[in-house]
Structures are given as C-alpha cells and as structure tokens.
Scaffold this active site. Structure first.
Site, PDB file in Angstrom:
ATOM      1  N   PRO A  69       0.773  -1.244   0.000  1.00 46.12           N
ATOM      2  CA  PRO A  69       0.000   0.000   0.000  1.00 46.12           C
ATOM      3  C   PRO A  69       0.810   1.303   0.000  1.00 46.12           C
ATOM      4  O   PRO A  69       0.781   2.079   0.955  1.00 46.12           O
ATOM      5  CB  PRO A  69      -0.840  -0.128   1.270  1.00 46.12           C
ATOM      6  CG  PRO A  69       0.012  -0.939   2.188  1.00 46.12           C
ATOM      7  CD  PRO A  69       0.728  -1.917   1.298  1.00 46.12           C
ATOM      8  N   CYS A  70       1.473   1.569  -1.106  1.00 43.35           N
ATOM      9  CA  CYS A  70       2.237   2.816  -1.226  1.00 43.35           C
ATOM     10  C   CYS A  70       1.316   4.032  -1.235  1.00 43.35           C
ATOM     11  O   CYS A  70       1.768   5.148  -0.977  1.00 43.35           O
ATOM     12  CB  CYS A  70       3.141   2.778  -2.452  1.00 43.35           C
ATOM     13  SG  CYS A  70       2.295   2.477  -4.000  1.00 43.35           S
ATOM     14  N   HIS A  71       0.025   3.822  -1.470  1.00 45.54           N
ATOM     15  CA  HIS A  71      -0.924   4.940  -1.435  1.00 45.54           C
ATOM     16  C   HIS A  71      -1.094   5.484  -0.014  1.00 45.54           C
ATOM     17  O   HIS A  71      -1.594   6.587   0.167  1.00 45.54           O
ATOM     18  CB  HIS A  71      -2.286   4.520  -2.023  1.00 45.54           C
ATOM     19  CG  HIS A  71      -2.973   3.428  -1.272  1.00 45.54           C
ATOM     20  ND1 HIS A  71      -2.689   2.094  -1.486  1.00 45.54           N
ATOM     21  CD2 HIS A  71      -3.915   3.461  -0.300  1.00 45.54           C
ATOM     22  CE1 HIS A  71      -3.440   1.350  -0.688  1.00 45.54           C
ATOM     23  NE2 HIS A  71      -4.188   2.168   0.058  1.00 45.54           N
TER      24      HIS A  71
END
Length: 169
Positions: free
Chosen positions: A127-129
């Site tokens: 989850p780089c978001h």
C-alpha cells in the site's frame, strides 16, 4: 522458461493489470485503457490470479484489509525492505516517508525510501498509497493523486474512528 500471465480487474477507479507466473503475482498496476481487454486470457490464468482478482474485489467492496495470495517482488534488498514495511501500515491509516525511513533504521534515507516507494509494482497490495508528506499532504502516486485520494477515503470509510490513531510520524 517462465510463462507470464495477465488478467485485468475492472476496479471502480480504473482497470488494474495483474501480471505474474503460475505461482505468484509480480505486478498490479493501473492500465491506460478504461475497459478490461483480452477476455480470452481469463480461461488460461492460474489459480493465483483468481485469488488475486477475488481479493482485490473484496478490498474494493470493503470486506478485505490484507492480502494473502503469493507475490514476487523484483528489486534490491533496500527496496524489498521498504515494500515489506509498507505492508505494516494499517488499513485506513497513513505514514510519512520519514516515518518509513526511521522504521527501517535509516532516518536519513527519506529520499531513497521515496524512490523505492515509487518503484513498487504491487499497487494496493503493497500500500504505497498510504504514504503522505510529513505535513499530511498527498504526494506522488503512479496511479495519479486522484486515485491515491480515492483509495485513502475508501479505506477510511471502513475503519471505525476509534481505531484511527492519525498519521504515524
């Protein structure tokens, strides 16, 4: 010879192109086109693709917070450390680049952490978001800032306010 397979998932914010082998998913990225292509490929996809597809579907329905299908991450050991650390950021929460750098034991590596974050090929699953600027502002996202904002808002609607402790610093 390793055979790569592809399956597309029509998410609410665009087509996700899933790529991998018989054993693991190596890439989940937003496609440039708006409708899934190549439906004939669906019949030949290994089970890991169907597991990924179903888990992404569950995520977008709000019933899944973590992913359990096998993934394959191609990168340096530093990048893999950053990507693994991204998976520890709880659903519905955010963290800063500096928090990630401190977490991996190298607080001066903020730019390198940002660079590794940008090379993540497993959107949503890694989850780089969930990474934001130190001041809480939205920063770059390969899928576009509007998607990043959508994903963060999507997650927040399925988390009780009591469980959100704010942005980790």
């Amino acid at each position: 010879m390793t055979i790569l397979h592809k399956l597309e998932y029509p998410s609410p914010i665009g087509v996700l192109e899933i790529i991998g082998t018989d054993d693991a998913i190596s890439s989940i990225m937003f496609a440039e086109h708006t409708l899934p292509q190549a439906p004939e490929e669906r019949a030949n996809c290994p089970q890991v693709f169907w597991d990924c597809y179903q888990q992404l579907d569950d995520y977008f329905k709000g019933t899944r917070r973590e992913f359990s299908f096998p993934v394959s991450m191609a990168g340096t050991s530093f990048q893999k450390t950053v990507w693994h650390t991204l998976t520890t950021i709880p659903f519905g929460q955010t963290a800063s680049y500096s928090f990630l750098a401190k977490t991996i034991g190298n607080e001066k590596a903020v730019r390198a952490v940002g660079n590794a974050n940008g090379k993540n090929r497993l959107s949503i699953v890694v989850p780089c978001h969930r990474i934001v600027g130190a001041n809480g502002s939205l920063t770059g996202y390969a899928g576009g800032l509007w998607r990043k904002e959508w994903l963060l808002e999507h997650e927040k609607q399925f988390v009780s306010p009591k469980t959100i402790h704010g942005r980790a610093e």
